[in-house]
Write a protein that holds these residues in place. Structure first.
Motif, mmCIF file in Angstrom:
data_model
loop_
_atom_site.group_PDB
_atom_site.id
_atom_site.type_symbol
_atom_site.label_atom_id
_atom_site.label_comp_id
_atom_site.label_asym_id
_atom_site.label_seq_id
_atom_site.Cartn_x
_atom_site.Cartn_y
_atom_site.Cartn_z
ATOM 1 N N UNK A 70 0.849 -1.191 0.000
ATOM 2 C CA UNK A 70 0.000 0.000 0.000
ATOM 3 C C UNK A 70 0.882 1.237 0.000
ATOM 4 N N UNK A 71 0.622 2.159 -0.942
ATOM 5 C CA UNK A 71 1.427 3.375 -1.046
ATOM 6 C C UNK A 71 0.507 4.583 -0.950
ATOM 7 N N UNK A 72 0.689 5.361 0.115
ATOM 8 C CA UNK A 72 -0.133 6.555 0.307
ATOM 9 C C UNK A 72 0.549 7.810 -0.217
ATOM 10 N N UNK A 87 -3.034 7.410 -5.658
ATOM 11 C CA UNK A 87 -2.718 6.359 -4.688
ATOM 12 C C UNK A 87 -2.876 5.005 -5.366
ATOM 13 N N UNK A 88 -2.096 4.027 -4.899
ATOM 14 C CA UNK A 88 -2.152 2.721 -5.545
ATOM 15 C C UNK A 88 -1.765 1.628 -4.564
ATOM 16 N N UNK A 89 -2.065 0.421 -4.966
ATOM 17 C CA UNK A 89 -1.588 -0.737 -4.228
ATOM 18 C C UNK A 89 -1.206 -1.821 -5.219
ATOM 19 N N UNK A 123 -9.951 10.822 -7.112
ATOM 20 C CA UNK A 123 -10.570 11.474 -5.959
ATOM 21 C C UNK A 123 -10.465 10.649 -4.682
ATOM 22 N N UNK A 124 -9.942 9.440 -4.785
ATOM 23 C CA UNK A 124 -9.831 8.560 -3.622
ATOM 24 C C UNK A 124 -8.371 8.524 -3.191
ATOM 25 N N UNK A 125 -8.168 8.681 -1.890
ATOM 26 C CA UNK A 125 -6.808 8.710 -1.349
ATOM 27 C C UNK A 125 -6.673 7.620 -0.289
ATOM 28 N N UNK A 126 -5.523 6.959 -0.293
ATOM 29 C CA UNK A 126 -5.156 6.056 0.799
ATOM 30 C C UNK A 126 -4.563 6.949 1.876
ATOM 31 N N UNK A 127 -5.312 7.196 2.931
ATOM 32 C CA UNK A 127 -4.838 8.121 3.969
ATOM 33 C C UNK A 127 -3.708 7.540 4.783
ATOM 34 N N UNK A 128 -3.915 6.326 5.266
ATOM 35 C CA UNK A 128 -2.979 5.795 6.243
ATOM 36 C C UNK A 128 -3.197 4.298 6.393
ATOM 37 N N UNK A 129 -2.122 3.591 6.603
ATOM 38 C CA UNK A 129 -2.204 2.199 7.024
ATOM 39 C C UNK A 129 -1.699 2.193 8.460
ATOM 40 N N UNK A 130 -2.580 1.834 9.383
ATOM 41 C CA UNK A 130 -2.245 1.903 10.796
ATOM 42 C C UNK A 130 -1.998 0.510 11.343
ATOM 43 N N UNK A 139 1.485 4.383 8.812
ATOM 44 C CA UNK A 139 2.560 4.096 7.860
ATOM 45 C C UNK A 139 2.166 4.647 6.496
ATOM 46 N N UNK A 140 3.066 5.375 5.846
ATOM 47 C CA UNK A 140 2.815 5.885 4.504
ATOM 48 C C UNK A 140 2.902 4.787 3.467
ATOM 49 N N UNK A 141 3.821 3.877 3.677
ATOM 50 C CA UNK A 141 3.983 2.728 2.790
ATOM 51 C C UNK A 141 4.179 1.505 3.675
#
Length: 186
Positions: A80-82, A87-89, A115-122, A128-130
């Motif tokens: 996952x890359x924010x 944004x993409x995975x 228009x869709x953003x990966x905000x955060x992977x917690x 985590x940004x990535x």
């Protein structure tokens, strides 16, 4: 009293026409605004469903010990890359066992709607940004890799949460992966 002639009573006045057009314009703008909000909500729902489906498919690939390019991966994972636009995975098969995504291990890459953003992977109360959610081959035990650390997902460390946001409406969705590898969109 003046008597109205037929010519005077036919048609609409300029004020009546302008008023009618103003009412139609207001109704049209409300309908368009409502339609845009519904479209944005369906966008974030579609992206969430797609990511949940890819996470579950990745876990099943690990559980079934599926091969990738004639090799048996140690992990199947999702990177996952924010910090990229859009944004993409990436779904990948870790064939060399280093717990990291390498370009030659890419199964598929998904770019999200602009228009869709990966905000955060917690994970473990840290954003985590990535990072990667990894599933071990044969059992699909979930792990999280972020910043070089590979940690097992368990009740002590907590669940992995992935937050998606529609930047036009502010709507957010969270996907939670627990210690059993169960995926729960919220």
């Amino acid at each position: 009293m003046k008597k109205r002639t037929k010519k005077q009573s036919a048609g609409f006045t300029l004020i009546e026409i302008v008023t009618t057009l103003a009412i139609v314009a207001v109704i049209f703008s409300i309908a368009v605004s409502s339609s845009n909000r519904m479209s944005s909500r369906s966008n974030i729902n579609l992206v969430t469903e797609s990511l949940v489906s890819d996470i579950r498919t990745t876990a099943m690939s690990a559980m079934n010990s599926e091969q990738f390019q004639t090799q048996s991966p140690i992990y199947w994972g999702i990177r996952l890359k924010t910090d990229e636009t859009p944004a993409n995975y990436t779904v990948f098969a870790d064939t060399n066992g280093d717990s990291f995504y390498n370009n030659n291990e890419k199964f598929k890459a998904i770019f999200l709607n602009k228009n869709i953003r990966l905000n955060c992977t917690t994970f473990h109360n840290q954003c985590w940004g990535t990072g990667s959610v990894l599933f071990t081959a044969g059992e699909a035990k979930p792990y999280f890799e972020g910043g070089g650390d590979v940690l097992g997902v368990d009740t002590k460390n907590g669940d992995v949460s992935i937050e998606l946001e529609d930047i036009t409406t502010g709507d957010k969705k969270v996907i939670v992966i627990n210690a059993l590898g169960l995926v729960d969109p919220q």
